[in-house]
Design a protein around this motif. Structure first.
Motif, PDB file in Angstrom:
ATOM      1  N   GLU B  58       0.852  -1.190   0.000  1.00 33.71           N
ATOM      2  CA  GLU B  58       0.000   0.000   0.000  1.00 33.71           C
ATOM      3  C   GLU B  58       0.879   1.227   0.000  1.00 33.71           C
ATOM      4  O   GLU B  58       1.771   1.360   0.838  1.00 33.71           O
ATOM      5  CB  GLU B  58      -0.891   0.019   1.242  1.00 33.71           C
ATOM      6  CG  GLU B  58      -2.112  -0.845   1.086  1.00 33.71           C
ATOM      7  CD  GLU B  58      -3.127  -0.581   2.181  1.00 33.71           C
ATOM      8  OE1 GLU B  58      -2.862   0.285   3.038  1.00 33.71           O
ATOM      9  OE2 GLU B  58      -4.166  -1.248   2.177  1.00 33.71           O
ATOM     10  N   ARG B  60       0.680   5.200   0.321  1.00 40.26           N
ATOM     11  CA  ARG B  60      -0.195   6.337   0.641  1.00 40.26           C
ATOM     12  C   ARG B  60       0.387   7.580   0.000  1.00 40.26           C
ATOM     13  O   ARG B  60       1.502   7.993   0.332  1.00 40.26           O
ATOM     14  CB  ARG B  60      -0.310   6.502   2.154  1.00 40.26           C
ATOM     15  CG  ARG B  60      -1.210   5.481   2.789  1.00 40.26           C
ATOM     16  CD  ARG B  60      -1.448   5.780   4.252  1.00 40.26           C
ATOM     17  NE  ARG B  60      -0.196   5.925   4.990  1.00 40.26           N
ATOM     18  CZ  ARG B  60       0.591   4.894   5.342  1.00 40.26           C
ATOM     19  NH1 ARG B  60       0.247   3.661   5.014  1.00 40.26           N
ATOM     20  NH2 ARG B  60       1.705   5.109   6.003  1.00 40.26           N
ATOM     21  N   LYS B  62       0.489  11.552  -0.729  1.00 38.97           N
ATOM     22  CA  LYS B  62       0.085  12.838  -0.139  1.00 38.97           C
ATOM     23  C   LYS B  62       0.383  13.934  -1.147  1.00 38.97           C
ATOM     24  O   LYS B  62       1.504  14.015  -1.655  1.00 38.97           O
ATOM     25  CB  LYS B  62       0.901  13.129   1.123  1.00 38.97           C
ATOM     26  CG  LYS B  62       0.570  12.275   2.303  1.00 38.97           C
ATOM     27  CD  LYS B  62       1.420  12.750   3.469  1.00 38.97           C
ATOM     28  CE  LYS B  62       1.410  11.779   4.610  1.00 38.97           C
ATOM     29  NZ  LYS B  62       2.496  12.104   5.561  1.00 38.97           N
ATOM     30  N   ASP B  67      -5.077  13.392  -1.284  1.00 41.32           N
ATOM     31  CA  ASP B  67      -4.394  12.233  -0.716  1.00 41.32           C
ATOM     32  C   ASP B  67      -5.162  10.971  -1.070  1.00 41.32           C
ATOM     33  O   ASP B  67      -6.394  10.969  -1.089  1.00 41.32           O
ATOM     34  CB  ASP B  67      -4.327  12.366   0.815  1.00 41.32           C
ATOM     35  CG  ASP B  67      -3.559  13.602   1.222  1.00 41.32           C
ATOM     36  OD1 ASP B  67      -3.065  14.293   0.312  1.00 41.32           O
ATOM     37  OD2 ASP B  67      -3.454  13.872   2.424  1.00 41.32           O
ATOM     38  N   THR B  69      -4.723   6.323  -1.433  1.00 43.00           N
ATOM     39  CA  THR B  69      -3.923   5.119  -1.205  1.00 43.00           C
ATOM     40  C   THR B  69      -3.931   4.275  -2.472  1.00 43.00           C
ATOM     41  O   THR B  69      -4.979   4.016  -3.047  1.00 43.00           O
ATOM     42  CB  THR B  69      -4.508   4.309  -0.043  1.00 43.00           C
ATOM     43  OG1 THR B  69      -4.624   5.170   1.086  1.00 43.00           O
ATOM     44  CG2 THR B  69      -3.589   3.153   0.308  1.00 43.00           C
ATOM     45  N   THR B 116       4.740   6.002   2.537  1.00 44.42           N
ATOM     46  CA  THR B 116       4.024   7.185   2.075  1.00 44.42           C
ATOM     47  C   THR B 116       4.832   7.803   0.952  1.00 44.42           C
ATOM     48  O   THR B 116       6.063   7.736   0.944  1.00 44.42           O
ATOM     49  CB  THR B 116       3.864   8.229   3.193  1.00 44.42           C
ATOM     50  OG1 THR B 116       5.156   8.678   3.571  1.00 44.42           O
ATOM     51  CG2 THR B 116       3.161   7.650   4.382  1.00 44.42           C
TER      52      THR B 116
END
Lengths: 200, 307
Positions: B58, B60, B62, B67, B69, B116
């Protein structure tokens, strides 16, 4: 009435106001024009950023600026100002927004309260020019990208280095010139001393 | 020709011994480039195939527009793939990815963990600047390796770390020309090659290979062969980058694709010692650094011929 007193009566706007009002063609005549502008001003106060035709945006901007500046000047206990707000804002809950949100936001501003950007237009079309009209301090991400002051950008690093080099070369030149001048002075002094010795 | 090369590299891969050394020593520069490119392709294919069962991670994201996923493939998907899920603009304009808010990651380097992902912030562009400068040097090496005629042997040496304030990016090259000082027209030609390479906008692919394979790849280049053991000392791996067919060693990270280097020109060639020649080039100021935003810059005349 002289000039100074007029300035006290009407608040000075921080945008360019043309001497003549713009004629926005409308089927209902001047009343239709005003109705359209009222709609636009209401939309601007409500959404804080709107995209529309450029001439209508510019015209509505002047009314919106005047409205906000009057609200700041007189506050919400002033009957004529309330009337103006009531006329220009078609949705009445926006009157509260004007006095409770926008007035505190713009009280200490030294710039205009609104901002107008040219919006892109498809190439080789005959559509009217578009503009984006927004209230300053709105919550949306910025439309422009001003990074000229960011010293870490590679362009600025290169420019700074070039400026530094240029300045250093100038300093060198100046130092050489001064050195030469001093040499000359020293030379003339020495000659003078020699001459005086000869005389003695 | 191609079959011959394939055959050659296969034998090299199988044997990986000194038997083939004399063979590859007599390769011309062009053939050496082809061979390295081919080995790179094979190794990349092998690495992708060795992933085996595809697992999901996954990521994520930003940033703009919002934002979100993304579910990506472990050890296969790169930040570039994530960017392509978002928009063409993301894929084109992002130079580096910021992983977990700390690590600067190549756009073409596969992700191996949940993380992220941020597109690069333009307020702190130091890392992008360095990657950009490194890329300029890298591309200069690619130009130098290809620009000369067949009878001139070009051995790339290395490039120093990025020094942006100097205003010039450098690549050290050994040429078999005894005393060569380029005429202005030759410099313009080199600049044009550089600009053409940039315009084609090939991606800068990254690959980590073992020391042995790196030595096999650079067997014709004595300088690189000397450098490889010290590079591989830390973890036994050498990081290679490829643009089009040119493969070179670089610590990285580099930017996403060559078109992010806006305009650059080869400004000067300095000889240092013996048959060593440093080619140093000055980047012009019109740079599309590949930041999320491209600030407009007026090109300032710096006494260079426009490339």
């Amino acid at each position: 009435m002289n000039q100074a007193e007029v300035a006290k009566l009407v608040s000075k706007l921080r945008i360019k106001v043309p001497p003549q009002p713009r004629k926005l063609r409308n089927i209902q005549g001047p009343q239709g024009r005003l109705d359209k502008l009222r709609k636009t001003v209401t939309g601007l106060i409500k959404h804080e950023r709107i995209e529309l035709n450029s001439n209508r945006a510019d015209e509505a901007r002047q009314y919106a600026e005047r409205l906000i500046s009057e609200a700041i000047r007189h506050g919400d206990c002033h009957k004529p100002t309330m009337d103006i707000a009531d006329y220009w804002l078609l949705e009445k809950e926006l009157v509260h927004k004007l006095f409770k949100v926008l007035v505190p936001r713009y009280e200490n501003f030294d710039k205009s309260y609104t901002r107008m950007h040219k919006a892109p237009r498809a190439m080789n079309t005959r559509n009217q020019e578009k503009a984006v009209l927004e209230l300053r301090g709105n919550p949306y991400p910025s439309l422009t990208n001003k990074q000229a002051s960011n010293r870490q950008l590679i362009q600025n690093i290169l420019l700074d280095a070039a400026k530094y080099d240029y300045r250093q070369s100038k300093y060198l030149e100046m130092a050489e010139k001064m050195g030469k001048a001093e040499d000359k002075e020293a030379g003339t002094k020495a000659e003078a001393v020699l001459e005086s010795n000869d005389k003695n | 020709m191609k079959r011959h090369l394939t055959h050659l590299s296969k034998t090299i891969l199988q044997n990986s011994s000194s038997k083939t050394l004399p063979l590859s020593r007599c390769l011309s520069t062009q053939e050496a480039i082809e061979r390295r490119h081919h080995l790179f392709t094979l190794e990349k294919k092998r690495q992708v195939e060795s992933v085996g069962r595809i697992e999901k991670i996954e990521v994520r994201y930003k940033g703009v527009p919002k934002d979100c996923t993304l579910v990506m493939n472990k050890d296969i998907s790169s930040p570039y793939d994530c960017a392509r899920h978002l928009s063409e603009w993301h894929a084109d304009s992002n130079a580096l990815a910021l992983i977990d808010g700390a690590v600067h990651w190549d756009m073409h380097r596969p992700l191996s963990e949940n993380c992220t992902l941020e597109s690069y912030s333009s307020t702190e562009p130091q890392a992008v600047n360095k990657a950009f400068w490194r890329t300029c040097s890298f591309l200069l090496g690619a130009v130098a390796a290809r620009a000369f005629k067949e009878d001139v042997t070009v051995k790339l040496h290395s490039f120093p770390g990025p020094d942006i304030r100097s205003g010039s990016f450098i690549y050290d090259v050994e040429l078999s020309l005894p005393a060569w000082s380029p005429a202005p027209r030759e410099l313009i030609t080199l600049s044009a090659e550089l600009v053409r390479l940039c315009r084609r906008g090939a991606p800068l692919e990254r690959l980590e290979v073992s020391e042995e394979l790196a030595l096999e790849m650079f067997v014709d280049n004595s300088h690189k062969a000397k450098q490889i053991p010290s590079i591989a000392r830390t973890n036994g791996k050498v990081t290679l980058y490829r643009v089009e067919k040119h493969v070179d060693i670089s610590k990285g990270p580099l930017v996403c694709h060559a078109a992010q280097v806006g305009r650059a020109a080869v400004a000067a060639v300095h000889r240092i010692i013996g048959n060593f020649t440093i080619i140093s080039a000055v980047g012009r100021l019109l740079l599309d650094v590949g930041l999320p935003h491209r600030p407009p810059v007026v090109s300032v005349g710096s006494g260079l011929h426009p490339p």
